[in-house]
Design a protein around this motif. Structure first.
Motif, PDB file in Angstrom:
ATOM      1  N   GLU A 147       0.819  -1.210   0.000  1.00  0.00           N
ATOM      2  CA  GLU A 147       0.000   0.000   0.000  1.00  0.00           C
ATOM      3  C   GLU A 147       0.852   1.259   0.000  1.00  0.00           C
ATOM      4  O   GLU A 147       0.509   2.265  -0.623  1.00  0.00           O
ATOM      5  N   HIS A 148       1.986   1.216   0.688  1.00  0.00           N
ATOM      6  CA  HIS A 148       2.877   2.369   0.755  1.00  0.00           C
ATOM      7  C   HIS A 148       4.128   2.186  -0.102  1.00  0.00           C
ATOM      8  O   HIS A 148       4.985   3.077  -0.132  1.00  0.00           O
ATOM      9  N   GLU A 149       4.256   1.044  -0.765  1.00  0.00           N
ATOM     10  CA  GLU A 149       5.400   0.751  -1.635  1.00  0.00           C
ATOM     11  C   GLU A 149       6.725   0.898  -0.887  1.00  0.00           C
ATOM     12  O   GLU A 149       7.678   1.500  -1.373  1.00  0.00           O
ATOM     13  N   VAL A 150       6.768   0.343   0.321  1.00  0.00           N
ATOM     14  CA  VAL A 150       7.987   0.404   1.113  1.00  0.00           C
ATOM     15  C   VAL A 150       8.287  -0.963   1.713  1.00  0.00           C
ATOM     16  O   VAL A 150       7.397  -1.809   1.867  1.00  0.00           O
ATOM     17  N   THR A 151       9.553  -1.151   2.033  1.00  0.00           N
ATOM     18  CA  THR A 151      10.006  -2.318   2.778  1.00  0.00           C
ATOM     19  C   THR A 151      10.698  -1.820   4.042  1.00  0.00           C
ATOM     20  O   THR A 151      11.516  -0.894   3.977  1.00  0.00           O
ATOM     21  N   ILE A 152      10.347  -2.415   5.167  1.00  0.00           N
ATOM     22  CA  ILE A 152      10.891  -1.997   6.457  1.00  0.00           C
ATOM     23  C   ILE A 152      11.674  -3.154   7.061  1.00  0.00           C
ATOM     24  O   ILE A 152      11.141  -4.265   7.194  1.00  0.00           O
ATOM     25  N   ALA A 153      12.915  -2.916   7.405  1.00  0.00           N
ATOM     26  CA  ALA A 153      13.744  -3.905   8.084  1.00  0.00           C
ATOM     27  C   ALA A 153      13.971  -3.448   9.517  1.00  0.00           C
ATOM     28  O   ALA A 153      14.392  -2.313   9.750  1.00  0.00           O
ATOM     29  N   LEU A 154      13.654  -4.330  10.470  1.00  0.00           N
ATOM     30  CA  LEU A 154      13.848  -4.023  11.888  1.00  0.00           C
ATOM     31  C   LEU A 154      14.750  -5.079  12.504  1.00  0.00           C
ATOM     32  O   LEU A 154      14.589  -6.273  12.242  1.00  0.00           O
ATOM     33  N   ASN A 155      15.668  -4.630  13.339  1.00  0.00           N
ATOM     34  CA  ASN A 155      16.591  -5.549  13.978  1.00  0.00           C
ATOM     35  C   ASN A 155      16.818  -5.102  15.415  1.00  0.00           C
ATOM     36  O   ASN A 155      17.258  -3.978  15.662  1.00  0.00           O
ATOM     37  N   GLY A 156      16.454  -5.964  16.364  1.00  0.00           N
ATOM     38  CA  GLY A 156      16.605  -5.584  17.768  1.00  0.00           C
ATOM     39  C   GLY A 156      16.116  -6.657  18.696  1.00  0.00           C
ATOM     40  O   GLY A 156      16.187  -7.843  18.375  1.00  0.00           O
ATOM     41  N   THR A 157      15.587  -6.246  19.838  1.00  0.00           N
ATOM     42  CA  THR A 157      15.191  -7.212  20.860  1.00  0.00           C
ATOM     43  C   THR A 157      13.833  -6.865  21.468  1.00  0.00           C
ATOM     44  O   THR A 157      13.411  -5.709  21.489  1.00  0.00           O
ATOM     45  N   VAL A 158      13.173  -7.905  21.973  1.00  0.00           N
ATOM     46  CA  VAL A 158      11.940  -7.774  22.746  1.00  0.00           C
ATOM     47  C   VAL A 158      12.173  -8.442  24.093  1.00  0.00           C
ATOM     48  O   VAL A 158      12.713  -9.555  24.161  1.00  0.00           O
ATOM     49  N   THR A 159      11.782  -7.761  25.180  1.00  0.00           N
ATOM     50  CA  THR A 159      12.000  -8.280  26.526  1.00  0.00           C
ATOM     51  C   THR A 159      10.716  -8.224  27.330  1.00  0.00           C
ATOM     52  O   THR A 159      10.047  -7.176  27.363  1.00  0.00           O
ATOM     53  N   ALA A 160      10.332  -9.331  27.941  1.00  0.00           N
ATOM     54  CA  ALA A 160       9.159  -9.333  28.819  1.00  0.00           C
ATOM     55  C   ALA A 160       9.426  -8.409  29.996  1.00  0.00           C
ATOM     56  O   ALA A 160      10.506  -8.434  30.595  1.00  0.00           O
ATOM     57  N   ALA A 161       8.458  -7.543  30.309  1.00  0.00           N
ATOM     58  CA  ALA A 161       8.652  -6.573  31.382  1.00  0.00           C
ATOM     59  C   ALA A 161       7.306  -6.061  31.872  1.00  0.00           C
ATOM     60  O   ALA A 161       6.313  -6.089  31.137  1.00  0.00           O
ATOM     61  N   GLU A 162       7.274  -5.618  33.123  1.00  0.00           N
ATOM     62  CA  GLU A 162       6.080  -4.966  33.640  1.00  0.00           C
ATOM     63  C   GLU A 162       6.016  -3.553  33.064  1.00  0.00           C
ATOM     64  O   GLU A 162       6.955  -2.782  33.190  1.00  0.00           O
ATOM     65  N   THR A 163       4.917  -3.243  32.405  1.00  0.00           N
ATOM     66  CA  THR A 163       4.795  -1.940  31.753  1.00  0.00           C
ATOM     67  C   THR A 163       3.490  -1.264  32.162  1.00  0.00           C
ATOM     68  O   THR A 163       2.529  -1.925  32.551  1.00  0.00           O
ATOM     69  N   ALA A 164       3.483   0.053  32.041  1.00  0.00           N
ATOM     70  CA  ALA A 164       2.278   0.840  32.320  1.00  0.00           C
ATOM     71  C   ALA A 164       2.096   1.813  31.159  1.00  0.00           C
ATOM     72  O   ALA A 164       2.680   2.897  31.144  1.00  0.00           O
ATOM     73  N   VAL A 165       1.334   1.392  30.146  1.00  0.00           N
ATOM     74  CA  VAL A 165       1.105   2.212  28.958  1.00  0.00           C
ATOM     75  C   VAL A 165      -0.199   2.980  29.144  1.00  0.00           C
ATOM     76  O   VAL A 165      -1.265   2.383  29.272  1.00  0.00           O
ATOM     77  N   VAL A 166      -0.104   4.292  29.169  1.00  0.00           N
ATOM     78  CA  VAL A 166      -1.257   5.153  29.440  1.00  0.00           C
ATOM     79  C   VAL A 166      -1.490   6.079  28.251  1.00  0.00           C
ATOM     80  O   VAL A 166      -0.540   6.650  27.695  1.00  0.00           O
ATOM     81  N   ALA A 167      -2.751   6.245  27.864  1.00  0.00           N
ATOM     82  CA  ALA A 167      -3.090   7.137  26.753  1.00  0.00           C
ATOM     83  C   ALA A 167      -2.666   8.565  27.086  1.00  0.00           C
ATOM     84  O   ALA A 167      -2.865   9.021  28.213  1.00  0.00           O
ATOM     85  N   PRO A 168      -2.067   9.288  26.142  1.00  0.00           N
ATOM     86  CA  PRO A 168      -1.631  10.661  26.411  1.00  0.00           C
ATOM     87  C   PRO A 168      -2.816  11.582  26.679  1.00  0.00           C
ATOM     88  O   PRO A 168      -3.861  11.484  26.028  1.00  0.00           O
ATOM     89  N   SER A 169      -2.654  12.459  27.634  1.00  0.00           N
ATOM     90  CA  SER A 169      -3.733  13.387  27.983  1.00  0.00           C
ATOM     91  C   SER A 169      -3.603  14.719  27.255  1.00  0.00           C
ATOM     92  O   SER A 169      -4.572  15.473  27.137  1.00  0.00           O
ATOM     93  N   SER A 170      -2.405  15.025  26.761  1.00  0.00           N
ATOM     94  CA  SER A 170      -2.175  16.293  26.068  1.00  0.00           C
ATOM     95  C   SER A 170      -2.558  16.144  24.601  1.00  0.00           C
ATOM     96  O   SER A 170      -1.856  15.493  23.824  1.00  0.00           O
ATOM     97  N   ARG A 171      -3.689  16.729  24.210  1.00  0.00           N
ATOM     98  CA  ARG A 171      -4.219  16.570  22.849  1.00  0.00           C
ATOM     99  C   ARG A 171      -4.466  17.930  22.196  1.00  0.00           C
ATOM    100  O   ARG A 171      -4.905  18.883  22.845  1.00  0.00           O
ATOM    101  N   MET A 172      -4.224  18.014  20.903  1.00  0.00           N
ATOM    102  CA  MET A 172      -4.540  19.224  20.144  1.00  0.00           C
ATOM    103  C   MET A 172      -6.013  19.217  19.757  1.00  0.00           C
ATOM    104  O   MET A 172      -6.582  18.162  19.446  1.00  0.00           O
ATOM    105  N   THR A 173      -6.622  20.383  19.735  1.00  0.00           N
ATOM    106  CA  THR A 173      -7.989  20.514  19.245  1.00  0.00           C
ATOM    107  C   THR A 173      -7.951  20.758  17.741  1.00  0.00           C
ATOM    108  O   THR A 173      -6.913  21.119  17.169  1.00  0.00           O
TER     109      THR A 173
END
Length: 278
Positions: A226-252
């Motif tokens: 759809e975007h005519e691109v190829t993305i290569a990613l190289n790195g790591t994933v680690t199990a961890a306790e996380t707290a992902v919260v929706a941002p409160s600062s929003r533009m109108t």
């Protein structure tokens, strides 16, 4: 909002499949019980850190790739956190080493940190044309905006910033195919996910000998027609306790419109400046 729009809002960013991909790779493992335990730990929360490179085989520069090139962000790093149903991550430009933007994703919406994006682009413009600093104010509004607002702010079509819907990728364990892709890393074993109707191609590799390490190395090759691109990613994933919260600062919407007018004025200023320098 229609059902199709609701589906498209829950977008996958560059790393949306990271945790799910580990689940898929369980099909090729021999110690299934240990793999299952690791997968469950990652599904409960994870941290990820990847370098990325975006390329395009198209003869004419696609919109998304053009935006990344202009911002010097076709190469860089992506790092962030995952919690059940939520992602947040930062994209850092390989050109400057500075954060390009931040993204938040859940089942209902995808939000970009426009404040960070503006600050990054302003610094790029001012470094090339110091006089622009006289007409470009610092950021003083809410930070995060929707995909539709971002397209308006940048003056591009929605498709240029809208993240690809990856729900059509098949995650059936028995359907994984072992492959040997171009650009494969030594010691990595690669599997391809069935593309479904979207035409997406997603290949995931990892060194099996490091499968049970605390950090799970992954090499991901994602082709997005759809975007005519190829993305290569190289790195790591680690199990961890996380707290992902929706941002409160929003533009109108009103703030976005004022910035659209500022962008148009900036474009006119740059055109005049270029004509004087040519």
């Amino acid at each position: 909002m229609t059902a199709s729009k609701q589906k498209r809002r829950g977008r996958a960013a560059l790393i949306l499949l990271l945790c799910l991909l580990v689940l898929c790779l369980a099909a090729g493992g021999t110690a299934y019980a240990l793999l299952r335990q690791k997968v469950r730990a990652i599904q409960a929360g994870a941290e990820f850190d990847f370098s990325y490179t975006v390329t395009s085989p198209a003869t004419e520069t696609p919109a998304l790739y053009g935006v990344l090139q202009q911002a010097g962000a076709a190469q860089g790093t992506v790092s962030g956190q995952y919690a059940p149903g939520k992602f947040q991550f930062a994209l850092t430009s390989g050109k400057t080493g500075n954060a390009f933007t931040r993204v938040y994703i859940d089942a209902k919406e995808t939000l970009y940190d426009a404040g960070q994006l503006y600050t990054y682009l302003r610094n790029e413009v001012v470094s090339a044309a110091p006089l622009a600093g006289l007409v470009l104010p610092g950021w003083s509004m809410g930070s995060y905006i929707s995909q539709t607002q971002l397209a308006s702010l940048l003056g591009v079509e929605l498709s240029a910033v809208e993240l690809q819907d990856m729900t059509s990728l098949s995650l059936t364990l028995g359907a994984l195919q072992k492959v040997s892709p171009a650009g494969a890393l030594d010691g990595y074993t690669y599997y391809q996910l069935p593309a479904g109707e979207s035409g997406l191609s997603c290949i995931v590799g990892l060194p099996l000998k490091a499968l049970f390490a605390k950090e799970t190395p992954l090499h991901i090759l994602l082709t997005i027609p759809e975007h005519e691109v190829t993305i290569a990613l190289n790195g790591t994933v680690t199990a961890a306790e996380t707290a992902v919260v929706a941002p409160s600062s929003r533009m109108t919407d009103a703030e976005v419109q004022r910035f659209v007018e500022l962008r148009k004025a900036l474009e006119s200023f740059i055109d005049v400046l270029q004509s004087l320098l040519s």
